[in-house]
Design an enzyme around this catalytic site. Structure first.
Site, PDB file in Angstrom:
ATOM      1  N   THR A  72     -39.620  53.093  44.213  1.00  0.00           N
ATOM      2  CA  THR A  72     -39.681  51.768  43.268  1.00  0.00           C
ATOM      3  C   THR A  72     -41.147  51.690  42.783  1.00  0.00           C
ATOM      4  O   THR A  72     -42.267  51.737  43.751  1.00  0.00           O
ATOM      5  CB  THR A  72     -39.332  50.438  43.883  1.00  0.00           C
ATOM      6  OG1 THR A  72     -39.376  49.223  43.296  1.00  0.00           O
ATOM      7  CG2 THR A  72     -39.806  50.694  45.413  1.00  0.00           C
ATOM      8  N   ASP A  73     -41.389  50.988  41.784  1.00  0.00           N
ATOM      9  CA  ASP A  73     -42.574  50.495  41.232  1.00  0.00           C
ATOM     10  C   ASP A  73     -43.371  49.338  42.178  1.00  0.00           C
ATOM     11  O   ASP A  73     -44.475  49.281  42.206  1.00  0.00           O
ATOM     12  CB  ASP A  73     -42.685  50.174  39.848  1.00  0.00           C
ATOM     13  CG  ASP A  73     -41.810  48.804  39.634  1.00  0.00           C
ATOM     14  OD1 ASP A  73     -41.158  48.495  40.549  1.00  0.00           O
ATOM     15  OD2 ASP A  73     -41.953  48.264  38.321  1.00  0.00           O
ATOM     16  N   GLU A  74     -42.258  48.715  43.112  1.00  0.00           N
ATOM     17  CA  GLU A  74     -42.983  47.698  43.784  1.00  0.00           C
ATOM     18  C   GLU A  74     -43.884  48.316  44.770  1.00  0.00           C
ATOM     19  O   GLU A  74     -44.648  47.292  45.481  1.00  0.00           O
ATOM     20  CB  GLU A  74     -41.717  47.054  44.581  1.00  0.00           C
ATOM     21  CG  GLU A  74     -41.132  46.043  43.452  1.00  0.00           C
ATOM     22  CD  GLU A  74     -40.166  44.949  44.470  1.00  0.00           C
ATOM     23  OE1 GLU A  74     -39.154  44.866  44.088  1.00  0.00           O
ATOM     24  OE2 GLU A  74     -40.854  44.197  45.352  1.00  0.00           O
TER      25      GLU A  74
ATOM     26  N   TYR B 138     -40.002  44.753  52.002  1.00  0.00           N
ATOM     27  CA  TYR B 138     -39.094  45.750  51.449  1.00  0.00           C
ATOM     28  C   TYR B 138     -40.148  46.820  50.596  1.00  0.00           C
ATOM     29  O   TYR B 138     -39.750  48.094  51.149  1.00  0.00           O
ATOM     30  CB  TYR B 138     -38.272  45.020  50.295  1.00  0.00           C
ATOM     31  CG  TYR B 138     -37.773  45.930  49.260  1.00  0.00           C
ATOM     32  CD1 TYR B 138     -36.759  47.009  49.505  1.00  0.00           C
ATOM     33  CD2 TYR B 138     -38.213  46.285  47.854  1.00  0.00           C
ATOM     34  CE1 TYR B 138     -36.423  47.999  48.582  1.00  0.00           C
ATOM     35  CE2 TYR B 138     -38.044  46.850  47.050  1.00  0.00           C
ATOM     36  CZ  TYR B 138     -37.047  47.810  47.328  1.00  0.00           C
ATOM     37  OH  TYR B 138     -36.719  48.848  46.239  1.00  0.00           O
TER      38      TYR B 138
ATOM     39  N   LYS C 294     -40.383  50.957  51.560  1.00  0.00           N
ATOM     40  CA  LYS C 294     -40.372  51.768  50.529  1.00  0.00           C
ATOM     41  C   LYS C 294     -41.649  52.697  50.483  1.00  0.00           C
ATOM     42  O   LYS C 294     -41.629  53.861  50.469  1.00  0.00           O
ATOM     43  CB  LYS C 294     -40.106  51.151  49.323  1.00  0.00           C
ATOM     44  CG  LYS C 294     -38.611  50.658  49.024  1.00  0.00           C
ATOM     45  CD  LYS C 294     -37.489  51.696  49.246  1.00  0.00           C
ATOM     46  CE  LYS C 294     -37.510  52.503  48.152  1.00  0.00           C
ATOM     47  NZ  LYS C 294     -35.985  53.337  48.260  1.00  0.00           N
TER      48      LYS C 294
HETATM   49  P1  NAD Z   1     -28.038  48.780  46.393  1.00  0.00           P
HETATM   50  O1  NAD Z   1     -28.599  47.895  47.256  1.00  0.00           O
HETATM   51  O2  NAD Z   1     -27.271  48.503  45.227  1.00  0.00           O
HETATM   52  O3  NAD Z   1     -27.395  50.044  47.240  1.00  0.00           O
HETATM   53  C1  NAD Z   1     -28.043  50.560  48.238  1.00  0.00           C
HETATM   54  C2  NAD Z   1     -26.878  51.502  48.795  1.00  0.00           C
HETATM   55  O4  NAD Z   1     -27.430  52.279  50.073  1.00  0.00           O
HETATM   56  C3  NAD Z   1     -25.610  50.634  49.244  1.00  0.00           C
HETATM   57  O5  NAD Z   1     -24.242  51.246  48.773  1.00  0.00           O
HETATM   58  C4  NAD Z   1     -25.801  50.690  50.747  1.00  0.00           C
HETATM   59  O6  NAD Z   1     -24.266  50.676  51.239  1.00  0.00           O
HETATM   60  C5  NAD Z   1     -26.191  51.979  51.148  1.00  0.00           C
HETATM   61  N1  NAD Z   1     -26.960  52.005  52.241  1.00  0.00           N
HETATM   62  C6  NAD Z   1     -27.749  51.090  52.958  1.00  0.00           C
HETATM   63  N2  NAD Z   1     -27.998  51.195  54.218  1.00  0.00           N
HETATM   64  C7  NAD Z   1     -27.505  52.580  54.475  1.00  0.00           C
HETATM   65  C8  NAD Z   1     -27.575  53.129  55.442  1.00  0.00           C
HETATM   66  N3  NAD Z   1     -28.305  53.011  56.649  1.00  0.00           N
HETATM   67  N4  NAD Z   1     -27.085  54.738  55.484  1.00  0.00           N
HETATM   68  C9  NAD Z   1     -26.159  54.815  54.346  1.00  0.00           C
HETATM   69  N5  NAD Z   1     -26.062  54.143  53.366  1.00  0.00           N
HETATM   70  C10 NAD Z   1     -26.845  52.944  53.122  1.00  0.00           C
HETATM   71  O7  NAD Z   1     -29.475  49.414  45.698  1.00  0.00           O
HETATM   72  P2  NAD Z   1     -29.655  49.722  44.327  1.00  0.00           P
HETATM   73  O8  NAD Z   1     -30.405  48.960  43.575  1.00  0.00           O
HETATM   74  O9  NAD Z   1     -28.802  50.880  43.842  1.00  0.00           O
HETATM   75  O10 NAD Z   1     -31.111  50.730  44.655  1.00  0.00           O
HETATM   76  C11 NAD Z   1     -30.897  52.041  45.102  1.00  0.00           C
HETATM   77  C12 NAD Z   1     -32.306  53.009  45.342  1.00  0.00           C
HETATM   78  O11 NAD Z   1     -33.183  52.554  44.490  1.00  0.00           O
HETATM   79  C13 NAD Z   1     -33.120  52.174  46.604  1.00  0.00           C
HETATM   80  O12 NAD Z   1     -33.657  53.250  47.377  1.00  0.00           O
HETATM   81  C14 NAD Z   1     -34.112  51.230  45.681  1.00  0.00           C
HETATM   82  O13 NAD Z   1     -35.296  50.892  46.568  1.00  0.00           O
HETATM   83  C15 NAD Z   1     -34.317  52.111  44.457  1.00  0.00           C
HETATM   84  N6  NAD Z   1     -34.479  51.170  43.518  1.00  0.00           N
HETATM   85  C16 NAD Z   1     -34.092  50.157  42.959  1.00  0.00           C
HETATM   86  C17 NAD Z   1     -34.370  49.473  41.883  1.00  0.00           C
HETATM   87  C18 NAD Z   1     -33.594  48.424  41.227  1.00  0.00           C
HETATM   88  O14 NAD Z   1     -34.075  47.844  40.402  1.00  0.00           O
HETATM   89  N7  NAD Z   1     -32.587  47.980  41.675  1.00  0.00           N
HETATM   90  C19 NAD Z   1     -35.614  49.976  41.089  1.00  0.00           C
HETATM   91  C20 NAD Z   1     -36.155  50.883  41.583  1.00  0.00           C
HETATM   92  C21 NAD Z   1     -35.842  51.843  42.716  1.00  0.00           C
HETATM   93  O1  DAU Z   2     -39.009  46.797  40.613  1.00  0.00           O
HETATM   94  C1  DAU Z   2     -38.235  47.464  41.016  1.00  0.00           C
HETATM   95  C2  DAU Z   2     -37.397  46.610  42.211  1.00  0.00           C
HETATM   96  O2  DAU Z   2     -36.748  45.515  41.330  1.00  0.00           O
HETATM   97  C3  DAU Z   2     -36.472  47.206  43.127  1.00  0.00           C
HETATM   98  O3  DAU Z   2     -37.335  48.019  43.831  1.00  0.00           O
HETATM   99  C4  DAU Z   2     -35.764  46.201  44.011  1.00  0.00           C
HETATM  100  O4  DAU Z   2     -34.918  47.123  44.934  1.00  0.00           O
HETATM  101  C5  DAU Z   2     -35.080  45.216  43.015  1.00  0.00           C
HETATM  102  O5  DAU Z   2     -34.406  44.313  44.002  1.00  0.00           O
HETATM  103  C6  DAU Z   2     -35.927  44.596  42.096  1.00  0.00           C
HETATM  104  O6  DAU Z   2     -36.804  43.827  42.897  1.00  0.00           O
HETATM  105  P1  DAU Z   2     -37.320  42.162  42.451  1.00  0.00           P
HETATM  106  O7  DAU Z   2     -37.760  41.385  43.316  1.00  0.00           O
HETATM  107  O8  DAU Z   2     -38.194  42.316  41.043  1.00  0.00           O
HETATM  108  O9  DAU Z   2     -35.807  41.781  41.914  1.00  0.00           O
HETATM  109  P2  DAU Z   2     -34.990  40.668  41.907  1.00  0.00           P
HETATM  110  O10 DAU Z   2     -33.889  40.580  40.994  1.00  0.00           O
HETATM  111  O11 DAU Z   2     -34.896  40.048  43.376  1.00  0.00           O
HETATM  112  O12 DAU Z   2     -36.086  39.347  41.099  1.00  0.00           O
HETATM  113  C7  DAU Z   2     -36.437  39.644  39.937  1.00  0.00           C
HETATM  114  C8  DAU Z   2     -37.247  38.270  39.469  1.00  0.00           C
HETATM  115  O13 DAU Z   2     -36.714  37.247  39.361  1.00  0.00           O
HETATM  116  C9  DAU Z   2     -38.470  38.154  40.754  1.00  0.00           C
HETATM  117  O14 DAU Z   2     -39.613  37.583  39.854  1.00  0.00           O
HETATM  118  C10 DAU Z   2     -37.803  36.882  41.325  1.00  0.00           C
HETATM  119  C11 DAU Z   2     -37.286  36.274  40.347  1.00  0.00           C
HETATM  120  N1  DAU Z   2     -35.938  35.383  40.888  1.00  0.00           N
HETATM  121  C12 DAU Z   2     -34.930  36.327  41.458  1.00  0.00           C
HETATM  122  C13 DAU Z   2     -33.694  35.440  41.906  1.00  0.00           C
HETATM  123  C14 DAU Z   2     -32.737  36.457  42.705  1.00  0.00           C
HETATM  124  C15 DAU Z   2     -35.614  34.190  40.576  1.00  0.00           C
HETATM  125  O15 DAU Z   2     -36.375  33.639  40.041  1.00  0.00           O
HETATM  126  N2  DAU Z   2     -34.426  33.648  41.044  1.00  0.00           N
HETATM  127  C16 DAU Z   2     -33.647  34.258  41.762  1.00  0.00           C
HETATM  128  O16 DAU Z   2     -32.516  33.602  42.013  1.00  0.00           O
END
Ligand code: NAD
Ligand code: DAU
Length: 334
Positions: free
Chosen positions: A124-126, A148, A152
């Site tokens: 992730t970019d985080e 988190y 990562k």
């Molecule tokens: P998500 O939370 O929707 O899905 C995570 C999945 O992993 C779930 O199906 C969960 O059951 C499974 N899981 C959790 N712990 C596990 C374990 N110990 N063994 C096997 N399975 C397990 O997450 P997502 O948003 O789909 O993100 C997927 C990946 O992409 C993550 O690694 C996250 O860091 C990365 N990512 C997410 C974003 C985003 O914006 N959502 C952006 C960049 C990178």
């Molecule tokens: O940048 C990639 C990341 O984006 C991924 O690695 C993470 O898995 C994914 O959860 C996401 O992280 P963020 O923290 O950016 O996403 P989130 O949806 O939790 O929050 C987005 C923004 O919105 C953040 O600035 C916090 C704000 N927020 C979020 C929630 C849930 C609010 O203001 N109110 C809320 O209730």
């Protein structure tokens, strides 16, 4: 014939990736290993469950024997499995360390032992922290600000070390904020939609001017496919689509689409360690692998909001599942 272990394939991005890969490569075999935590929903893949090239295994990436058995049968690993929600990591980071770091370590050890052809770590970019100006490049130092992103970043460093030390053919991608169908309604966009559907207010952390850089989930999956097949071993590739928006902009967009106004907004206490701005440079993947996103933000966000409005049962189902898991795991009187 290529066979791929996809971990975390029942989650938001992993399920999109599996669907995409099964459609594009009709001779690939995919094994989806997922622990089905609150965030994992096997119904996300109902449309492919009978595909002969797809196999689901319920299990944990930390389970050495199980992963060994599966990894011995595949050529590549794509690791999505993670605890992914920042707010949960702030409340309790233990599981983030276990899954995101120990789990990755287990996969790396076994990928090394079984001489996996390609190991792709979905990061992730985080991990780069927060930006005042400019962009995150692959050379930007890692500076994670919450448990988190620290977990990562730790996993990324392990992946790098396995490449450098053992020549494990590993690649890392770092993508910006994804949006699209099947995202668990704890993340900003589906959470706000779910709240508004219940006629509740949407909580904006702090002043709402934090910026996230949004990419449609399908574009992320297409880029992952590109990196898996054409990426240079040992490299990191950022993935982004240059759609920077403040949280307030996103909130207004959702309010308008759902016929609501700013009376539904509630400003609440800020998230601890809240990163102010993310913005990803995708120059490297665009130049070296010739990839660029296909979806405009307007198109992607419209698809996304329409999907949630047409799939309210899905929202209810996954929210109820979390409640059931929570009740099962609560300790009554002990
Ligand atoms: P998500 O939370 O929707 O899905 C995570 C999945 O992993 C779930 O199906 C969960 O059951 C499974 N899981 C959790 N712990 C596990 C374990 N110990 N063994 C096997 N399975 C397990 O997450 P997502 O948003 O789909 O993100 C997927 C990946 O992409 C993550 O690694 C996250 O860091 C990365 N990512 C997410 C974003 C985003 O914006 N959502 C952006 C960049 C990178
Ligand atoms: O940048 C990639 C990341 O984006 C991924 O690695 C993470 O898995 C994914 O959860 C996401 O992280 P963020 O923290 O950016 O996403 P989130 O949806 O939790 O929050 C987005 C923004 O919105 C953040 O600035 C916090 C704000 N927020 C979020 C929630 C849930 C609010 O203001 N109110 C809320 O209730």
């Amino acid at each position: 014939m290529t066979s791929i272990l996809v971990t975390g394939g029942a989650g938001f991005i992993g399920s999109c990736f599996i669907r995409y890969m099964l459609k594009k490569y009709c001779d690939y075999k995919i094994i989806n290993l997922d622990a089905l935590t609150y965030a994992g929903n096997i119904e996300n893949l109902d449309d492919v469950k009978n595909n002969p090239n797809y196999l689901f295994v319920k299990g944990d990436i930390c389970d050495k024997n199980l992963v060994k058995e599966i990894i011995s049968k595949v050529d590549c690993v794509v690791n999505f499995a993670a605890e992914s929600h920042v707010d949960n990591s702030i409340k309790n980071s233990k599981l983030f360390i276990k899954t995101n770091i120990d789990g990755t370590f287990n996969l790396l050890e076994l990928a090394k032992e079984f001489k996996i052809e390609r190991y792709l770590q979905v990061s992730t970019d985080e991990v780069y922290g927060s930006l005042d100006s400019g962009y995150f490049y692959e050379t930007t130092p890692l500076a994670p600000n919450n448990p988190y992103s620290a977990s990562k970043a730790s996993a990324d460093l392990l992946v790098r070390a396995y490449y450098k030390t053992y020549k494990l053919p590993a690649l890392i991608t770092r993508c910006s904020n994804n949006y699209g169908p099947y995202q668990y309604p704890e993340k900003l966009i589906p959470f706000f939609i779910s709240k508004l559907l219940k006629d509740e207010k949407i909580p904006i952390y702090g002043d709402g001017l934090n910026v996230r850089d949004w990419i449609y989930v399908y574009d992320h999956c297409e880029a992952l496919d590109m990196v898996l097949h054409k990426g240079k071993i040992g490299e990191v590739y950022n993935i982004g689509a240059h759609n920077e928006k403040t949280n307030l902009e996103i909130a207004h967009l959702i309010l308008t689409s759902m016929g609501k106004d700013e009376k539904s907004i509630e400003f609440v206490e800020d998230r601890l360690g809240h990163d102010r701005r993310y913005a990803v440079s995708g120059d490297k993947i665009m130049k070296e692998l010739n990839w660029k996103p296909s979806f405009s933000f307007d198109e992607g966000i419209k698809n996304t909001i329409d999907w949630y409005l047409s799939n309210q049962e899905w929202i209810e189902k996954v929210e109820n599942k979390r409640q059931v898991l929570y009740n099962e795991n609560s300790c009554n009187g002990c």
